[in-house]
Structures are given as C-alpha cells and as structure tokens.
Scaffold this active site. Structure first.
Site, PDB file in Angstrom:
ATOM      1  NE  ARG A  78      -3.362   2.560   2.511  1.00  0.00           N
ATOM      2  CZ  ARG A  78      -3.431   3.429   3.520  1.00  0.00           C
ATOM      3  NH1 ARG A  78      -2.918   3.131   4.700  1.00  0.00           N
ATOM      4  NH2 ARG A  78      -4.045   4.564   3.369  1.00  0.00           N
ATOM      5  CG  HIS A 122      -1.533   9.019   3.284  1.00  0.00           C
ATOM      6  ND1 HIS A 122      -1.589   7.672   3.552  1.00  0.00           N
ATOM      7  CD2 HIS A 122      -1.197   9.610   4.454  1.00  0.00           C
ATOM      8  CE1 HIS A 122      -1.298   7.454   4.838  1.00  0.00           C
ATOM      9  NE2 HIS A 122      -1.049   8.619   5.405  1.00  0.00           N
ATOM     10  CD  GLU A 167      -5.255   7.451   9.585  1.00  0.00           C
ATOM     11  OE1 GLU A 167      -4.792   8.524   9.997  1.00  0.00           O
ATOM     12  OE2 GLU A 167      -4.865   6.348   9.998  1.00  0.00           O
ATOM     13  CG  ASN A 293      -5.409   3.286   8.319  1.00  0.00           C
ATOM     14  OD1 ASN A 293      -5.474   2.275   7.613  1.00  0.00           O
ATOM     15  ND2 ASN A 293      -5.091   4.464   7.842  1.00  0.00           N
ATOM     16  CE1 TYR A 295      -0.313   3.179  13.559  1.00  0.00           C
ATOM     17  CE2 TYR A 295      -2.293   4.039  12.521  1.00  0.00           C
ATOM     18  CZ  TYR A 295      -0.989   3.604  12.434  1.00  0.00           C
ATOM     19  OH  TYR A 295      -0.355   3.587  11.228  1.00  0.00           O
ATOM     20  CD  GLU A 354      -1.851   4.021   7.995  1.00  0.00           C
ATOM     21  OE1 GLU A 354      -1.594   4.441   9.145  1.00  0.00           O
ATOM     22  OE2 GLU A 354      -2.025   4.765   7.015  1.00  0.00           O
TER      23      GLU A 354
HETATM   24  C1  BGC Z   1      -1.331   7.788   9.186  1.00  0.00           C
HETATM   25  C2  BGC Z   1       0.132   7.622   8.880  1.00  0.00           C
HETATM   26  C3  BGC Z   1       0.935   7.887  10.124  1.00  0.00           C
HETATM   27  C4  BGC Z   1       0.551   6.848  11.170  1.00  0.00           C
HETATM   28  C5  BGC Z   1       1.291   7.008  12.470  1.00  0.00           C
HETATM   29  C6  BGC Z   1      -1.761   7.230  10.516  1.00  0.00           C
HETATM   30  O1  BGC Z   1      -2.556   8.197  11.154  1.00  0.00           O
HETATM   31  O2  BGC Z   1      -2.119   7.309   8.110  1.00  0.00           O
HETATM   32  O3  BGC Z   1       0.459   8.506   7.838  1.00  0.00           O
HETATM   33  O4  BGC Z   1       2.308   7.866   9.884  1.00  0.00           O
HETATM   34  O5  BGC Z   1      -0.805   6.952  11.472  1.00  0.00           O
HETATM   35  O6  BGC Z   1       1.005   8.231  13.072  1.00  0.00           O
HETATM   36  C1  BGC Z   2      -3.927   7.589  16.284  1.00  0.00           C
HETATM   37  C2  BGC Z   2      -4.299   8.720  17.167  1.00  0.00           C
HETATM   38  C3  BGC Z   2      -3.243   9.778  17.072  1.00  0.00           C
HETATM   39  C4  BGC Z   2      -3.031  10.224  15.637  1.00  0.00           C
HETATM   40  C5  BGC Z   2      -1.829  11.128  15.491  1.00  0.00           C
HETATM   41  C6  BGC Z   2      -3.759   8.139  14.895  1.00  0.00           C
HETATM   42  O1  BGC Z   2      -3.365   7.145  14.038  1.00  0.00           O
HETATM   43  O2  BGC Z   2      -4.911   6.594  16.299  1.00  0.00           O
HETATM   44  O3  BGC Z   2      -4.397   8.268  18.493  1.00  0.00           O
HETATM   45  O4  BGC Z   2      -3.555  10.854  17.888  1.00  0.00           O
HETATM   46  O5  BGC Z   2      -2.819   9.135  14.789  1.00  0.00           O
HETATM   47  O6  BGC Z   2      -1.142  10.987  14.266  1.00  0.00           O
END
Ligand code: BGC
Ligand code: BGC
Length: 447
Positions: A78, A122, A167, A293, A295, A354
């Site tokens: 990707r 992006h 996003e 995505n 996190y 992601e």
């Molecule tokens: C984004 C990436 C970024 C990653 C880590 C995502 O929000 O798509 O571009 O590097 O999170 O922050």
């Molecule tokens: C995370 C958020 C964060 C943001 C900053 C996202 O991908 O999920 O928690 O604040 O990226 O880049």
C-alpha cells in the site's frame, strides 16, 4: 517459527507507506508544491524543522525498497500517489514525468510479484487547491474525481483495487480543526465541511473507479471509544467523541446518512456544506472494502472546561508506545465486532490497511514492535474466528519515515531502520519476524 495465527489461506500480507512520508524529490520532474511542503516550512510547525523534502528518497531508491518488500514475501504494498506530482496545480494539465514514476513503480512491484494497492489521497493536497480553499471548498471534491480518473486510466489495466482517501478524520481534525498538520487551519468544528467534501470526493472517485471496472476502498482511522466511568456525563462525552471520530466518517458511506451531529453542536447540513443529493453520491457507489487503520482505543471523560464536548484521557495500567499511545490489542477485536453490530450487512469485507507502532531508535532488537504486531494479529485472528470477514493486514510501516508533525527522527515506525543522513536501510528484528511469519503462514497451506 510456529504459525500460531489461525488466519485463512487467502489472507493477504502487506506493508504500507505514504508519498510525502517517503518519496522526497519534492522539487523534481515537475512536481508542484503540496500543503505539506508549505506547512513544514513554517517555523515551529514540525519538530526540529524537518520536512519531507528528502525523507527516504524513495523516488530514486524505490528499486531497493521493492527488494526489501520482496525479501519479506509481501503479497501487497500500500503506497500513496502524490496528487501534485501528477497534476502540479491539482487540476489542468497532467505532468507526464510524474505519471511515469507511478507507472515504473507499479511495473516494478508486479515484476516482484507484489500487488500494488494505491491510495489516491494521503494528505498532500496540491497547494494551488488549498489556495482556493482546499477541502473547505466543494470544488475540491470534483477535482479529486478528475484526478482519480487520470490515475485509473493510467494504471487501471494493472491495478484492480484502489483506496480513495486515507483517514479523513485525522486530516480534518489535525489539518483543519486544530492545525497541528497541514494546512494548519484552526477552525474547530467549523472544519467539518472539509470532512463532508472529502467524503463527497470519495463518492465521486468511487464512481469513477467503478465505471472502469475497478474496486474502491476507503481507509478510516477508527477507534473504540470507552467512557472513563459509568457516569452519565462520561457516557455522553464518549458518544460525542465516537460520533466525531468514527461515525461521521463511516455512516454516510455505509448507511447513506450522517449520525446525529447535534451532540457536537453541529447543524445537520454541516454549516450548509451538505447539498441535496450529496449523501446518495457518497453512498450509492458502495464500498468494496473498508480499510481499517488501527492504532489505539480512546478513553473519554466529560469536559472539564468549556469548548469541546469531551476530554480525552489516558488509559492507565497498559503499555504505551514511543508516541505515548496506549497498547490495547483486544481493542482491535472489539472494534471489529462493534462494526458488525453497528453496520450489520452493510459492513463490507475489512482489510487492516495500517497497524504498527513507533519504537525509540535505540531499541535493539525492536521487540516492542514484534510484541505489538503479534498481539494485534492474535486479536485479528480471534475476530475472524468470531465471523468477521478480514482479508489482509498491511503493517505501518515498511520504512522509518517523515512522521508528519513529529519530523524524521522521533517516531520510528519502520520494520526497516533508515539512517536519514546516509539513506542506509537496515532491516530490524521485526523485519525478520514478519518475513518468517508470512512464510510460515504459506507453508501451512502448502503441506
Ligand atoms: C497515518 C500515517 C501515520 C501513522 C502514524 C496514521 O494516522 O495514516 O500517515 O504515519 O498513522 O502516526
Ligand atoms: C492515532 C491517534 C493519534 C493520531 C496522530 C492516529 O493514528 O490513532 O491516536 O492521535 O494518529 O497521528
């Protein structure tokens, strides 16, 4: 390595990157400036004054990077296309040298046996479009659809599946509401027309892709939202945050309507941005896959000061990444089950587009990253066992890269370490781990 993740035979393994974070070569071969070139040049906008002007120099070093992907045994890669490389002012004449780069990249990926999965946007909007209002301006959605047509006509013979936007939540909130990302606008809730116009652009671009027989996905950053306590005020705050982060960006696409925005104090027509028929344009093309995505989950409390209808609070007693993000792998399983509860049959197949974490540069081997990916793949396998259709996993990221407002050095997300002074690439322990995991998954079905 033992293949302990019980994932289906046709599960796809990948890695993800984005144009401005890796390409560099911002002034070469006719590329126009993007909002990120302009924003990063502002004193204080990016940590240590870094920019993406060189980043990983992937524009020149992509053959070496594809070798790294081949070494991992990836099924898919990707990446994102830099709109200003292809259309330097966002509209008007195409830049043949910019097109030629993505043509070469796609051919080289296919020659390595890797399926290209491009993202059209992006965050690197051509600055000329920002000068006309950027995503706050409705016409940008139509320019985006024209750009999608240019790319689909160039690469559609070789690239079956496309991601329109990356996003839109993060781009709207960081770019237009709080201003910590480009274009650095600080409009708070009045930023939300930028969300609507991105979603409109998504719908128009998805129709363009479908007209050409191509599949369209959208990558959303979603987060399970938990109230800080059982108190009614915390629960209401959590609902407001869930509306803003998750439902605002998913309901229109999957259900054809916006959630109740009154919890944010925002009018139904998003300050006049939503015109009659727009929701059909967003919803009717349909989504062939939801890119997720993931996190971290988010914990929310009632506001302690006037302004926002919520406070974001930390999740105690769990590990945190170098970025300070809480590590709660089971939240991925909960998120997937929650999506099924909310959307039912309207939920298309999901691909994790992601997932990964930043680790301090000095962490050798990068065991925290291995632990992070491993635990999230466990949670994913459980969600699949509970009936959720998840087709693949793209880790963020292949390479250490330009981490937006954090610059180049502080947040390292790569399976491959990059020395930004020499451009030397050095695979980390997580690279070998992921390679062996992919090989073990394949071997299980080869027997
Ligand atoms: C984004 C990436 C970024 C990653 C880590 C995502 O929000 O798509 O571009 O590097 O999170 O922050
Ligand atoms: C995370 C958020 C964060 C943001 C900053 C996202 O991908 O999920 O928690 O604040 O990226 O880049």
């Amino acid at each position: 390595m033992p293949d302990r993740f019980d994932l289906p035979e046709d599960f796809r393994w990948g890695a993800a990157t984005a144009a401005y974070q890796i390409e560099g070569a911002v002034g070469e071969d006719g590329r126009g400036p993007s909002v990120w070139d302009v924003f990063a040049a502002r004193p204080g906008a990016v940590r240590d004054g870094h920019t993406g002007a060189v980043a990983c120099d992937h524009y020149h070093r992509y053959p070496e990077d594809i070798e790294l992907m081949r070494g991992l045994g990836l099924d898919g890669y990707r990446f994102s296309i830099a709109w200003p490389r292809v259309l330097p002012t966002g509209a008007g004449p195409v830049n043949p040298a910019g097109l030629a780069f993505y043509d070469r990249l796609v051919d080289a990926l296919l020659a390595a046996g890797i399926t290209p999965l491009p993202t059209l946007f992006h965050w690197d909007l051509p600055q000329a479009l920002e000068d006309g209002g950027g995503w706050l301006h409705r016409d940008t959605a139509y320019r985006f659809a024209e750009y999608a047509a240019v790319m689909a006509d160039l690469l559609g013979d070789r690239v079956p599946t496309w991601i329109t936007l990356n996003e839109p939540f993060v781009h709207t909130v960081f770019g237009y509401a709080t201003g910590t990302h480009a274009p650095g606008r600080t409009l708070m809730f009045e930023a939300l027309p930028a969300a609507h116009h991105q979603l409109l652009g998504h719908g128009l671009a998805a129709a363009v892709l479908h007209d050409r027989g191509l599949a369209a996905m959208l990558s959303n950053n979603l987060t399970p939202v938990r109230p800080a306590s059982g108190a009614a005020a915390d629960i209401a705050a959590a609902q407001a945050y869930d509306t803003l982060h998750n439902r605002l960006f998913t309901d229109p696409v999957l259900l054809g309507r916006y959630p109740d925005l009154s919890v944010l104090g925002v009018p139904d027509d998003i300050f006049g941005a939503v015109h009659p028929g727009d929701l059909d344009l967003i919803h009717t093309p349909g989504l062939d896959g939801l890119g997720l995505n993931f996190y971290n989950p988010t914990r929310v409390a009632a506001p302690t000061a006037p302004g926002l209808p919520f406070d974001l609070v930390d999740i105690p007693d769990v590990p945190h990444t170098a970025f300070g993000w809480p590590v709660v792998p089971d939240a991925l399983r909960q998120l997937l089950l929650g999506l099924r509860d909310t959307y039912g049959k309207a939920l298309p197949p999901v691909t994790i587009t992601e997932n990964g974490c930043s680790v301090p540069e000095s962490t050798t081997p990068d065991q925290p990253r291995i632990d992070f990916m491993s635990a999230h793949l466990d949670a994913l396998a459980q969600a699949i066992a509970e009936g959720i259709d998840v087709r693949g996993y793209y880790t963020w990221s292949l390479l250490d890269n330009f981490e937006w407002a954090e610059g180049l050095f502080s947040q390292r997300f790569g399976l491959v370490h990059v020395d930004f002074a020499t451009q030397q690439r050095t695979p980390r322990a997580s690279y070998a781990w992921y390679r062996d995991l992919i090989a073990a998954h394949r071997a299980r079905f080869a027997r």
